[in-house]
Design a protein around this motif. Sequence first.
Motif, PDB file in Angstrom:
ATOM      1  N   ALA A  30      34.496 -11.292  10.774  1.00  0.00           N
ATOM      2  CA  ALA A  30      35.739 -12.080  10.781  1.00  0.00           C
ATOM      3  C   ALA A  30      36.074 -12.557  12.184  1.00  0.00           C
ATOM      4  O   ALA A  30      36.480 -13.719  12.382  1.00  0.00           O
ATOM      5  CB  ALA A  30      36.882 -11.250  10.206  1.00  0.00           C
ATOM      6  N   VAL A  31      35.920 -11.688  13.169  1.00  0.00           N
ATOM      7  CA  VAL A  31      36.265 -12.055  14.544  1.00  0.00           C
ATOM      8  C   VAL A  31      35.286 -13.090  15.095  1.00  0.00           C
ATOM      9  O   VAL A  31      35.691 -14.072  15.726  1.00  0.00           O
ATOM     10  CB  VAL A  31      36.302 -10.801  15.440  1.00  0.00           C
ATOM     11  N   PHE A  32      33.992 -12.897  14.860  1.00  0.00           N
ATOM     12  CA  PHE A  32      33.025 -13.874  15.357  1.00  0.00           C
ATOM     13  C   PHE A  32      33.221 -15.232  14.686  1.00  0.00           C
ATOM     14  O   PHE A  32      33.060 -16.275  15.324  1.00  0.00           O
ATOM     15  CB  PHE A  32      31.599 -13.356  15.138  1.00  0.00           C
ATOM     16  N   ILE A  51      44.420   5.103  15.438  1.00  0.00           N
ATOM     17  CA  ILE A  51      43.285   4.188  15.469  1.00  0.00           C
ATOM     18  C   ILE A  51      43.522   2.998  14.544  1.00  0.00           C
ATOM     19  O   ILE A  51      43.226   1.845  14.888  1.00  0.00           O
ATOM     20  CB  ILE A  51      41.987   4.935  15.100  1.00  0.00           C
ATOM     21  N   ALA A  52      44.072   3.253  13.355  1.00  0.00           N
ATOM     22  CA  ALA A  52      44.374   2.161  12.422  1.00  0.00           C
ATOM     23  C   ALA A  52      45.349   1.173  13.044  1.00  0.00           C
ATOM     24  O   ALA A  52      45.164  -0.054  12.956  1.00  0.00           O
ATOM     25  CB  ALA A  52      44.944   2.718  11.123  1.00  0.00           C
ATOM     26  N   ALA A  53      46.393   1.696  13.681  1.00  0.00           N
ATOM     27  CA  ALA A  53      47.397   0.837  14.312  1.00  0.00           C
ATOM     28  C   ALA A  53      46.762   0.001  15.423  1.00  0.00           C
ATOM     29  O   ALA A  53      47.063  -1.197  15.573  1.00  0.00           O
ATOM     30  CB  ALA A  53      48.538   1.686  14.859  1.00  0.00           C
ATOM     31  N   PHE A  54      45.878   0.617  16.192  1.00  0.00           N
ATOM     32  CA  PHE A  54      45.191  -0.085  17.279  1.00  0.00           C
ATOM     33  C   PHE A  54      44.355  -1.245  16.741  1.00  0.00           C
ATOM     34  O   PHE A  54      44.443  -2.377  17.241  1.00  0.00           O
ATOM     35  CB  PHE A  54      44.318   0.912  18.047  1.00  0.00           C
ATOM     36  N   ILE A  55      43.537  -0.993  15.720  1.00  0.00           N
ATOM     37  CA  ILE A  55      42.677  -2.054  15.187  1.00  0.00           C
ATOM     38  C   ILE A  55      43.514  -3.194  14.616  1.00  0.00           C
ATOM     39  O   ILE A  55      43.239  -4.383  14.871  1.00  0.00           O
ATOM     40  CB  ILE A  55      41.729  -1.487  14.114  1.00  0.00           C
ATOM     41  N   GLN A  56      44.540  -2.861  13.845  1.00  0.00           N
ATOM     42  CA  GLN A  56      45.385  -3.904  13.258  1.00  0.00           C
ATOM     43  C   GLN A  56      46.074  -4.742  14.328  1.00  0.00           C
ATOM     44  O   GLN A  56      46.170  -5.969  14.210  1.00  0.00           O
ATOM     45  CB  GLN A  56      46.429  -3.252  12.342  1.00  0.00           C
ATOM     46  N   GLU A  57      46.544  -4.086  15.377  1.00  0.00           N
ATOM     47  CA  GLU A  57      47.220  -4.809  16.453  1.00  0.00           C
ATOM     48  C   GLU A  57      46.276  -5.795  17.138  1.00  0.00           C
ATOM     49  O   GLU A  57      46.640  -6.950  17.388  1.00  0.00           O
ATOM     50  CB  GLU A  57      47.774  -3.825  17.480  1.00  0.00           C
ATOM     51  N   GLU A  58      45.050  -5.350  17.418  1.00  0.00           N
ATOM     52  CA  GLU A  58      44.110  -6.229  18.109  1.00  0.00           C
ATOM     53  C   GLU A  58      43.653  -7.381  17.215  1.00  0.00           C
ATOM     54  O   GLU A  58      43.523  -8.521  17.676  1.00  0.00           O
ATOM     55  CB  GLU A  58      42.902  -5.418  18.597  1.00  0.00           C
ATOM     56  N   LEU A  59      43.415  -7.127  15.940  1.00  0.00           N
ATOM     57  CA  LEU A  59      43.010  -8.199  15.038  1.00  0.00           C
ATOM     58  C   LEU A  59      44.125  -9.220  14.858  1.00  0.00           C
ATOM     59  O   LEU A  59      43.868 -10.428  14.757  1.00  0.00           O
ATOM     60  CB  LEU A  59      42.593  -7.619  13.682  1.00  0.00           C
ATOM     61  N   THR A  60      45.351  -8.760  14.836  1.00  0.00           N
ATOM     62  CA  THR A  60      46.486  -9.671  14.736  1.00  0.00           C
ATOM     63  C   THR A  60      46.574 -10.556  15.976  1.00  0.00           C
ATOM     64  O   THR A  60      46.847 -11.765  15.882  1.00  0.00           O
ATOM     65  CB  THR A  60      47.791  -8.887  14.541  1.00  0.00           C
ATOM     66  N   LYS A  61      46.337  -9.987  17.155  1.00  0.00           N
ATOM     67  CA  LYS A  61      46.333 -10.768  18.396  1.00  0.00           C
ATOM     68  C   LYS A  61      45.289 -11.877  18.339  1.00  0.00           C
ATOM     69  O   LYS A  61      45.511 -12.989  18.808  1.00  0.00           O
ATOM     70  CB  LYS A  61      46.029  -9.862  19.593  1.00  0.00           C
ATOM     71  N   ILE A  62      44.128 -11.566  17.765  1.00  0.00           N
ATOM     72  CA  ILE A  62      43.037 -12.532  17.688  1.00  0.00           C
ATOM     73  C   ILE A  62      43.339 -13.632  16.683  1.00  0.00           C
ATOM     74  O   ILE A  62      42.849 -14.763  16.800  1.00  0.00           O
ATOM     75  CB  ILE A  62      41.730 -11.804  17.324  1.00  0.00           C
ATOM     76  N   GLY A  63      44.180 -13.328  15.693  1.00  0.00           N
ATOM     77  CA  GLY A  63      44.532 -14.319  14.683  1.00  0.00           C
ATOM     78  C   GLY A  63      43.815 -14.139  13.364  1.00  0.00           C
ATOM     79  O   GLY A  63      43.657 -15.090  12.594  1.00  0.00           O
TER      80      GLY A  63
END
Length: 283
Positions: A30-32, A51-63
């Motif tokens: 998804a990110v690539f 860890i779940a919160a961290f991943i969700q936060e970073e994916l949201t930043k990416i869009g």
Amino acid sequence: MKAIGFGDNVADVYLHTRTRYPGGNSVNFAVFAKQLGVSSAYLGVFGNDEIAAFIQEELTKIGIDLSRCVQLEGENGYAQVNLVDGDRVFVGGNGGGISTQYPPILDAADLNYLKEFSLIHSGCYASVEPELPKLRELEALVAFDFSEESKFRTDRYLQSVCPFIDFALFSGGRMTDTEIDGLAKRVSEHGVRHILVTRGSQGALFFSNDAPYVGAVEYVEPVDTMGAGDAFLTALLIHLVRSGWTKSQAPTPEAIQAGLQFAASFSAKTCLIDGAFGHGQQY
């Protein structure tokens, strides 16, 4: 065009630097795809820990669209990575955590949502094999990563997956050409017409309707090879779909050769950053 990763998410936890990065085959896809200018999403199961919160936060930043994800009480997936004789290797983890204990089950609303996408990707570590027949009813092309383990290459496992996908990926760096030809033949007999075998610095092999193609290699001095295979896969798929590949229209030889070159270049660039796509966090 829209693309979605369906399945696993983990944190790649680097023990030698005490840094964790978002990852997982479906998340990386998804990110690539997003980096390649495609509107993309991820559909899977998160835990309710740090860890779940961290991943969700970073994916949201990416869009990345996470609107159809599920969050359950439990430990999110993580994989431990260490430096061993100069190479980064997986040394532990929790087997995917909550996302493999309770993998996503697609309901009518999910399937209606997935009608928006032209490309869906999943893999063997996501425990979503029972859901694959539902995807066959959609217009989207479906890709699946079989990784490198022999248990995902038995005829029984291939039969559980291949009838429901359009594109198969295998990691084949340790395989001989004869072994690769034999595997591609078996996968083709199970119904998959487009098969990619990545081989690291040897260059990828691609089979389209049984015709073989050899991918180019773009050499760099790698910082971190995490996610390089996922990057290659994503770039090739995106290029082929943009070039007109559909369920009823096979990619042209010209599109395949150009796609393999494009994928090699994109994959090489991902080797110049830490983690699959960066976004590290000290812990």
